[in-house]
Design a protein around this motif. Structure first.
Motif, mmCIF file in Angstrom:
data_model
loop_
_atom_site.group_PDB
_atom_site.id
_atom_site.type_symbol
_atom_site.label_atom_id
_atom_site.label_comp_id
_atom_site.label_asym_id
_atom_site.label_seq_id
_atom_site.Cartn_x
_atom_site.Cartn_y
_atom_site.Cartn_z
ATOM 1 N N GLU A 81 -21.673 25.800 -28.413
ATOM 2 C CA GLU A 81 -22.466 26.240 -27.263
ATOM 3 C C GLU A 81 -22.675 25.102 -26.278
ATOM 4 O OE1 GLU A 81 -26.600 27.242 -28.441
ATOM 5 O OE2 GLU A 81 -25.939 26.672 -30.462
ATOM 6 N N ALA A 82 -23.000 25.489 -25.022
ATOM 7 C CA ALA A 82 -23.248 24.522 -23.956
ATOM 8 C C ALA A 82 -24.382 25.036 -23.090
ATOM 9 C CB ALA A 82 -21.990 24.308 -23.122
ATOM 10 N N GLN A 83 -25.090 24.099 -22.463
ATOM 11 C CA GLN A 83 -26.247 24.485 -21.654
ATOM 12 C C GLN A 83 -26.481 23.460 -20.557
ATOM 13 O OE1 GLN A 83 -29.930 25.936 -23.638
ATOM 14 N NE2 GLN A 83 -30.927 24.188 -22.656
ATOM 15 N N VAL A 84 -26.916 23.935 -19.402
ATOM 16 C CA VAL A 84 -27.388 23.065 -18.329
ATOM 17 C C VAL A 84 -28.705 23.643 -17.826
ATOM 18 C CG1 VAL A 84 -26.066 24.309 -16.554
ATOM 19 C CG2 VAL A 84 -26.807 21.953 -16.143
ATOM 20 N N SER A 85 -29.673 22.775 -17.550
ATOM 21 C CA SER A 85 -30.987 23.254 -17.131
ATOM 22 C C SER A 85 -31.604 22.282 -16.144
ATOM 23 C CB SER A 85 -31.912 23.445 -18.344
ATOM 24 O OG SER A 85 -31.961 22.259 -19.118
ATOM 25 N N GLY A 86 -32.621 22.763 -15.426
ATOM 26 C CA GLY A 86 -33.312 21.940 -14.443
ATOM 27 C C GLY A 86 -34.768 22.335 -14.347
ATOM 28 N N VAL A 87 -35.588 21.419 -13.808
ATOM 29 C CA VAL A 87 -37.028 21.664 -13.725
ATOM 30 C C VAL A 87 -37.582 21.103 -12.431
ATOM 31 C CG1 VAL A 87 -37.578 19.521 -14.957
ATOM 32 C CG2 VAL A 87 -39.251 21.388 -14.912
ATOM 33 N N LEU A 88 -38.588 21.788 -11.875
ATOM 34 C CA LEU A 88 -39.441 21.269 -10.815
ATOM 35 C C LEU A 88 -40.825 21.069 -11.415
ATOM 36 C CD1 LEU A 88 -38.395 23.514 -7.786
ATOM 37 C CD2 LEU A 88 -37.689 21.165 -8.262
#
Length: 338
Positions: A81-88
């Motif tokens: 599996e692979a994942q990319v994420s971001g946050v403010l």
């Protein structure tokens, strides 16, 4: 992220202890793809973690104005599996003991306001910019590969993150036993906060932090398994006009202007674990990890004050910067399920 065992490497996982209060929606697109959008509480969650607001020892958290906004794209297949994420992330801080034109507490019979024009000798005071609001952000990505050709349940993974004014999401505060570069209290902790204020220059400093980590697990048979983990992290303060701590370090005007926070701190963690399952529902797990931390000497640093409030009184040692620390930590866990 988060590693395979109890002592974390540098990774901003939100599993178990770090699980926040949140509202989220996940859309599945088929073919292994999904996306999630979440509004998450940045504050403490009772016994479930300290939250993502990192004020540091010299600031006070000013209260939640809006939640952390987190987005994630995930893919899962037979190979892994692979994942990319971001946050403010909302930064809302107030400098401890500083408000209006008061500035620093009385020193040598005078009173420091904020900025160079506020030096007591000049008899002036400038309003302190002691309240700070800002939007921080971070990105995170990782990949995990299943390796059944080597053993059932074998995996290898890699993850990394980059943040500005959202230092929790760098994974640094969760590294090892959560001691910010110390190991069992050995050495000086890295100064970890979403921002930092220096009244002598009336400026805020901003942290830029990143980390990378890798792990692998091999199962020899149903009874024995071995795992290895490694990670590296850096914390850089972009505006070194901030950082004078009168009680923690020897501090003068020149030092206060340049800031004795280390402009660059780096730390690495390596370790592993052995699992032994002699019978069904009985597991012996031994973990051992090593961490080393190096912090550059601050520009303008004068020395260190020791023994504050202790027997014999404070002692000032010129030029003595304690920027290196290292140590081991381990755990033996025996689990019996009924």
């Amino acid at each position: 992220g988060g590693g395979l065992y109890w002592p974390n490497f540098f990774s901003p996982d939100q599993k178990g202890f770090n699980q926040p209060i949140l509202m989220a929606y996940t859309a599945s697109f088929g073919g292994g793809f999904s996306a999630t959008l979440a509004a998450q509480s940045p504050g403490t969650v009772g016994a479930s973690g300290g939250g993502t607001d990192i004020a540091g020892p010299n600031n006070t958290y000013g209260g939640q104005r809006w939640p952390d906004v987190v987005g994630q794209l995930h893919y899962k297949s037979g190979w892994g599996e692979a994942q990319v994420s971001g946050v403010l992330h909302d930064v809302n801080l107030a400098a401890n003991g500083l408000s209006g034109a008061n500035g620093y507490p009385p020193i040598l019979g005078g009173n420091f306001g904020c900025g160079l024009g506020a030096v007591a000798l000049l008899g002036s005071a400038v309003t302190c910019d002691s309240q700070h609001t800002q939007t921080g952000w971070g990105i995170d990505a990782g990949v995990k590969f299943n390796l059944p050709q080597f053993g059932a349940g074998d995996v290898i993974g890699l993850t990394g993150s980059y943040t500005k004014n959202a230092v929790w999401y760098s994974g640094i505060p969760d590294g090892m036993w959560g001691e910010n570069g110390q190991v069992n209290g050995n050495g000086q902790p890295m100064y970890v906060a979403d921002a930092f204020f220096n009244p002598l220059t009336n400026q805020w400093s901003n942290p830029e932090a990143w980390s990378i980590a890798a792990w692998a697990k091999h199962n020899f048979n149903p009874q024995w398994a071995i795992s290895a983990e490694a990670s590296y992290a850096e914390l850089n303060w972009s505006n070194m006009g901030g950082g004078c701590n009168l009680l923690g370090f020897g501090c003068g005007i020149a030092q206060g202007i340049q800031g004795p926070l280390s402009p660059r701190s780096k730390s690495w963690i390596v370790g592993g674990a052995v699992d032994w399952n002699p019978v069904v529902n009985l597991n012996f797990e031994f973990e051992l990890m090593y961490q080393g931390t190096t912090q550059e000497t601050p520009s303008g640093f004068l020395g260190t004050v020791y023994n504050i409030g202790g027997p014999g009184g404070a002692v000032f040692v010129p030029g003595d910067w304690k920027g290196n620390s290292n140590g081991f930590a381990g755990r033996l866990l025996i689990t019996r399920n009924f």
